[in-house]
Scaffold this motif. Structure first.
Motif, PDB file in Angstrom:
ATOM      1  N   GLY A 167       0.789  -1.228   0.000  1.00 35.06           N
ATOM      2  CA  GLY A 167       0.000   0.000   0.000  1.00 35.06           C
ATOM      3  C   GLY A 167       0.818   1.274   0.000  1.00 35.06           C
ATOM      4  O   GLY A 167       0.296   2.353   0.310  1.00 35.06           O
ATOM      5  N   ILE A 168       2.105   1.171  -0.358  1.00 39.51           N
ATOM      6  CA  ILE A 168       2.982   2.348  -0.380  1.00 39.51           C
ATOM      7  C   ILE A 168       3.358   2.668  -1.817  1.00 39.51           C
ATOM      8  O   ILE A 168       3.947   1.847  -2.514  1.00 39.51           O
ATOM      9  N   ARG A 169       3.028   3.847  -2.256  1.00 36.62           N
ATOM     10  CA  ARG A 169       3.354   4.278  -3.619  1.00 36.62           C
ATOM     11  C   ARG A 169       3.990   5.661  -3.574  1.00 36.62           C
ATOM     12  O   ARG A 169       3.667   6.476  -2.701  1.00 36.62           O
ATOM     13  N   GLY A 170       4.878   5.908  -4.524  1.00 36.40           N
ATOM     14  CA  GLY A 170       5.531   7.202  -4.579  1.00 36.40           C
ATOM     15  C   GLY A 170       5.848   7.586  -5.997  1.00 36.40           C
ATOM     16  O   GLY A 170       5.293   7.037  -6.949  1.00 36.40           O
ATOM     17  N   ARG A 171       6.777   8.518  -6.154  1.00 35.70           N
ATOM     18  CA  ARG A 171       7.188   8.989  -7.479  1.00 35.70           C
ATOM     19  C   ARG A 171       8.604   8.489  -7.778  1.00 35.70           C
ATOM     20  O   ARG A 171       9.477   8.560  -6.913  1.00 35.70           O
ATOM     21  N   HIS A 172       8.795   8.017  -9.001  1.00 37.47           N
ATOM     22  CA  HIS A 172      10.069   7.414  -9.384  1.00 37.47           C
ATOM     23  C   HIS A 172      10.916   8.378 -10.211  1.00 37.47           C
ATOM     24  O   HIS A 172      10.391   9.185 -10.983  1.00 37.47           O
ATOM     25  N   GLN A 173      12.242   8.261 -10.022  1.00 36.05           N
ATOM     26  CA  GLN A 173      13.195   9.063 -10.778  1.00 36.05           C
ATOM     27  C   GLN A 173      12.839  10.547 -10.722  1.00 36.05           C
ATOM     28  O   GLN A 173      12.690  11.224 -11.738  1.00 36.05           O
ATOM     29  N   VAL A 174      12.724  11.038  -9.498  1.00 36.91           N
ATOM     30  CA  VAL A 174      12.390  12.450  -9.274  1.00 36.91           C
ATOM     31  C   VAL A 174      13.674  13.259  -9.207  1.00 36.91           C
ATOM     32  O   VAL A 174      14.641  12.865  -8.548  1.00 36.91           O
ATOM     33  N   ARG A 175      13.678  14.396  -9.882  1.00 32.33           N
ATOM     34  CA  ARG A 175      14.844  15.285  -9.831  1.00 32.33           C
ATOM     35  C   ARG A 175      14.660  16.293  -8.701  1.00 32.33           C
ATOM     36  O   ARG A 175      13.660  17.020  -8.655  1.00 32.33           O
ATOM     37  N   ILE A 176      15.641  16.345  -7.783  1.00 30.89           N
ATOM     38  CA  ILE A 176      15.593  17.256  -6.638  1.00 30.89           C
ATOM     39  C   ILE A 176      16.765  18.234  -6.755  1.00 30.89           C
ATOM     40  O   ILE A 176      17.904  17.827  -7.000  1.00 30.89           O
ATOM     41  N   ALA A 177      16.479  19.490  -6.578  1.00 30.83           N
ATOM     42  CA  ALA A 177      17.504  20.533  -6.706  1.00 30.83           C
ATOM     43  C   ALA A 177      18.670  20.270  -5.756  1.00 30.83           C
ATOM     44  O   ALA A 177      18.483  19.995  -4.572  1.00 30.83           O
ATOM     45  N   GLY A 178      19.884  20.349  -6.305  1.00 26.25           N
ATOM     46  CA  GLY A 178      21.088  20.164  -5.520  1.00 26.25           C
ATOM     47  C   GLY A 178      21.462  18.716  -5.277  1.00 26.25           C
ATOM     48  O   GLY A 178      22.546  18.419  -4.779  1.00 26.25           O
ATOM     49  N   VAL A 179      20.570  17.810  -5.646  1.00 26.43           N
ATOM     50  CA  VAL A 179      20.797  16.386  -5.417  1.00 26.43           C
ATOM     51  C   VAL A 179      20.864  15.608  -6.724  1.00 26.43           C
ATOM     52  O   VAL A 179      21.724  14.753  -6.915  1.00 26.43           O
ATOM     53  N   GLY A 180      19.985  15.941  -7.641  1.00 23.40           N
ATOM     54  CA  GLY A 180      19.876  15.169  -8.889  1.00 23.40           C
ATOM     55  C   GLY A 180      18.708  14.207  -8.795  1.00 23.40           C
ATOM     56  O   GLY A 180      17.801  14.379  -7.973  1.00 23.40           O
ATOM     57  N   ARG A 181      18.722  13.191  -9.603  1.00 21.32           N
ATOM     58  CA  ARG A 181      17.627  12.213  -9.609  1.00 21.32           C
ATOM     59  C   ARG A 181      17.742  11.259  -8.428  1.00 21.32           C
ATOM     60  O   ARG A 181      18.830  10.814  -8.091  1.00 21.32           O
ATOM     61  N   VAL A 182      16.603  10.959  -7.833  1.00 16.56           N
ATOM     62  CA  VAL A 182      16.551   9.945  -6.776  1.00 16.56           C
ATOM     63  C   VAL A 182      15.641   8.822  -7.264  1.00 16.56           C
ATOM     64  O   VAL A 182      14.732   9.044  -8.062  1.00 16.56           O
ATOM     65  N   ASP A 183      15.883   7.628  -6.769  1.00 18.54           N
ATOM     66  CA  ASP A 183      15.126   6.477  -7.258  1.00 18.54           C
ATOM     67  C   ASP A 183      13.638   6.568  -6.933  1.00 18.54           C
ATOM     68  O   ASP A 183      12.791   6.293  -7.778  1.00 18.54           O
ATOM     69  N   LEU A 184      13.322   6.931  -5.695  1.00 15.91           N
ATOM     70  CA  LEU A 184      11.919   6.956  -5.257  1.00 15.91           C
ATOM     71  C   LEU A 184      11.729   8.031  -4.207  1.00 15.91           C
ATOM     72  O   LEU A 184      12.552   8.190  -3.299  1.00 15.91           O
ATOM     73  N   LEU A 185      10.636   8.769  -4.335  1.00 16.14           N
ATOM     74  CA  LEU A 185      10.302   9.811  -3.355  1.00 16.14           C
ATOM     75  C   LEU A 185       8.933   9.501  -2.778  1.00 16.14           C
ATOM     76  O   LEU A 185       7.939   9.422  -3.514  1.00 16.14           O
ATOM     77  N   LEU A 186       8.879   9.323  -1.462  1.00 13.86           N
ATOM     78  CA  LEU A 186       7.633   9.025  -0.765  1.00 13.86           C
ATOM     79  C   LEU A 186       7.218  10.223   0.069  1.00 13.86           C
ATOM     80  O   LEU A 186       8.045  10.808   0.788  1.00 13.86           O
ATOM     81  N   ALA A 187       5.940  10.560  -0.017  1.00 15.46           N
ATOM     82  CA  ALA A 187       5.371  11.644   0.800  1.00 15.46           C
ATOM     83  C   ALA A 187       6.122  12.957   0.624  1.00 15.46           C
ATOM     84  O   ALA A 187       6.061  13.824   1.499  1.00 15.46           O
ATOM     85  N   ASP A 188       6.840  13.094  -0.463  1.00 15.01           N
ATOM     86  CA  ASP A 188       7.582  14.304  -0.813  1.00 15.01           C
ATOM     87  C   ASP A 188       8.758  14.591   0.114  1.00 15.01           C
ATOM     88  O   ASP A 188       9.377  15.646   0.017  1.00 15.01           O
ATOM     89  N   TRP A 189       9.112  13.657   1.033  1.00 14.11           N
ATOM     90  CA  TRP A 189      10.253  13.937   1.910  1.00 14.11           C
ATOM     91  C   TRP A 189      11.137  12.720   2.184  1.00 14.11           C
ATOM     92  O   TRP A 189      12.287  12.874   2.568  1.00 14.11           O
ATOM     93  N   LEU A 190      10.629  11.517   1.984  1.00 11.52           N
ATOM     94  CA  LEU A 190      11.441  10.329   2.230  1.00 11.52           C
ATOM     95  C   LEU A 190      11.979   9.788   0.906  1.00 11.52           C
ATOM     96  O   LEU A 190      11.207   9.341   0.047  1.00 11.52           O
ATOM     97  N   VAL A 191      13.299   9.843   0.755  1.00 12.09           N
ATOM     98  CA  VAL A 191      13.958   9.350  -0.460  1.00 12.09           C
ATOM     99  C   VAL A 191      14.421   7.914  -0.230  1.00 12.09           C
ATOM    100  O   VAL A 191      15.021   7.603   0.803  1.00 12.09           O
ATOM    101  N   ILE A 192      14.135   7.063  -1.196  1.00 14.39           N
ATOM    102  CA  ILE A 192      14.594   5.675  -1.166  1.00 14.39           C
ATOM    103  C   ILE A 192      15.573   5.483  -2.314  1.00 14.39           C
ATOM    104  O   ILE A 192      15.260   5.790  -3.467  1.00 14.39           O
ATOM    105  N   GLU A 193      16.764   4.992  -2.001  1.00 15.67           N
ATOM    106  CA  GLU A 193      17.760   4.689  -3.028  1.00 15.67           C
ATOM    107  C   GLU A 193      18.019   3.182  -3.016  1.00 15.67           C
ATOM    108  O   GLU A 193      18.345   2.601  -1.971  1.00 15.67           O
ATOM    109  N   TRP A 194      17.836   2.559  -4.172  1.00 17.19           N
ATOM    110  CA  TRP A 194      18.075   1.128  -4.314  1.00 17.19           C
ATOM    111  C   TRP A 194      19.487   0.942  -4.843  1.00 17.19           C
ATOM    112  O   TRP A 194      19.745   1.118  -6.024  1.00 17.19           O
ATOM    113  N   ASP A 195      20.399   0.586  -3.963  1.00 19.87           N
ATOM    114  CA  ASP A 195      21.815   0.446  -4.342  1.00 19.87           C
ATOM    115  C   ASP A 195      22.087  -0.993  -4.762  1.00 19.87           C
ATOM    116  O   ASP A 195      22.490  -1.841  -3.959  1.00 19.87           O
TER     117      ASP A 195
END
Length: 287
Positions: A203-231
Motif C-alpha cells: 500500500g505504499i506508492r511514490g514517485r520514481h526518478q524524481v529530480r531534486i535541486a542540488g541532489v539530482g535524480r533519486v530512485d523513489l520519493l515518498l510523501a515528498d520527503w522520504l527518499v529511497i535509493e536502491w543500491d
C-alpha cells in the motif's frame, strides 16, 4: 569467413556458412588455426562469442525466457540459470558445458527448457527468442514480480520495440495476466522495480526518478520527503561514489528530507526489514 561469422552474431550452422560462400576446406582451416571452434556438431563459432549463446547452441536451441531477456539487456535476477527454447521435435540435446554429453533426465537444475512448436526461424530469432516470445515465456515461467521487473526495463530501454507490449500480454491466459502489476518505464533497474512492486503490495506508492535541486535524480520519493535509493549490484562501492552519496544525503537533510538506502541483498533476502524501516520512518513524519 571471420567476417561472415561476425555478421551472423558470432555463431552459425555449417549450412548457413556454406550458403554464404564458405567452403568446407576454409571451415576446417579456421578450426585448425583456432580462428573458430565447434560448440556442437555442425556449428561454428568465433572465440569471444557470448558464452550464453554458445551454451544454448550446445544444448540444441535458442536463448529463451530469462536468458533472452538478459541478452536484450533487460533487468533480471542475478541467479536465474540458463533458459533454452527448443522445438518440440528437437532431439540429441546436449549439456550446456559439454557437447559430447546427452541431456540427462531429469534435466539439471540450472537449465530450463522451453518447448515450442517448431516454426521457421526469423532473422531476429535465429539464436535468441524474439521479444514477443521472450515476454510470453517470462510471464509463464517467472514469478509476477520478476516478470514485471524485466518488462519495466524493456519499456525503459526500448520505447519503440516495446510499443506492442500490451498486445503481446493480451495473448496470455487471463489468470496469468491478472497477477501482473502494471509496468512502469520510469524504473531503471531490477532492484528499483522489485522495490516498487513490493511497496505497492504493502500500500505504499511514490514517485520514481524524481529530480531534486542540488541532489539530482533519486530512485523513489515518498510523501515528498522520504527518499529511497536502491543500491543494486551495479552500484560502485568506491570512495568517490561513497562521497557523492554522503553529499546527496547531506543536501537532502538541509531540505528537511531523509534518505534510506537498501542493497540488493537486503531487498532480495531481508525484505521484511526493508519494509519495516520504510513504514517506521514514514510513521515518524517529516523531519
Amino acid at each position: 569467413m571471420t567476417e561472415i561469422l561476425t555478421a551472423l552474431e558470432g555463431v552459425a550452422q555449417r549450412r548457413e556458412l556454406i550458403a554464404h560462400g564458405v567452403t568446407g576446406r576454409q571451415l576446417s582451416a579456421a578450426v585448425n588455426q583456432r580462428q573458430a571452434f565447434r560448440p556442437r556438431k555442425g556449428w561454428y563459432a568465433l572465440p569471444g562469442t557470448s558464452n550464453e549463446l554458445i551454451r544454448a547452441v550446445r544444448v540444441g536451441g535458442r536463448l529463451g525466457c530469462v536468458s533472452a531477456a538478459r541478452h536484450y539487456g533487460w533487468a533480471v535476477a542475478e541467479r536465474s540459470g540458463l533458459h533454452v527454447c527448443v522445438a518440440d521435435n528437437a532431439a540429441r540435446l546436449r549439456l550446456p558445458h559439454d557437447k559430447r554429453e546427452r541431456m540427462p533426465a531429469p534435466i539439471p537444475r540450472d537449465v530450463t527448457l522451453h518447448w515450442v512448436e517448431h516454426t521457421a526461424s526469423r532473422p531476429e530469432s535465429r539464436l535468441v527468442t524474439s521479444r514477443r516470445e521472450t515476454v510470453l515465456q517470462l510471464a509463464l515461467c517467472q514469478s509476477p514480480e520478476l516478470t514485471v521487473a524485466a518488462l519495466d526495463s524493456f519499456l525503459h530501454l526500448d520505447p519503440v520495440g516495446s510499443l506492442d507490449l500490451d498486445v503481446w500480454l493480451r495473448e496470455l491466459p487471463d489468470a496469468v495476466l491478472a497477477r501482473l502489476m502494471e509496468c512502469n518505464r520510469l524504473c531503471h533497474s531490477f532492484l528499483e522495480s522489485i522495490g516498487r512492486i513490493r511497496l505497492a503490495n504493502a500500500g505504499i506508492r511514490g514517485r520514481h526518478q524524481v529530480r531534486i535541486a542540488g541532489v539530482g535524480r533519486v530512485d523513489l520519493l515518498l510523501a515528498d520527503w522520504l527518499v529511497i535509493e536502491w543500491d543494486g549490484l551495479e552500484h560502485h562501492d568506491n570512495t568517490a561514489a561513497h562521497d557523492e552519496d554522503c553529499r546527496r544525503d547531506a543536501v537532502l537533510a538541509t531540505q528537511r528530507r531523509r534518505c534510506l538506502r537498501f542493497s540488493y541483498n537486503l531487498v532480495m533476502h531481508h525484505w521484511p526489514l526493508v519494509l519495516a524501516a520504510i513504514q517506521t520512518t514514514l510513521a515518524g513524519n517529516r523531519p
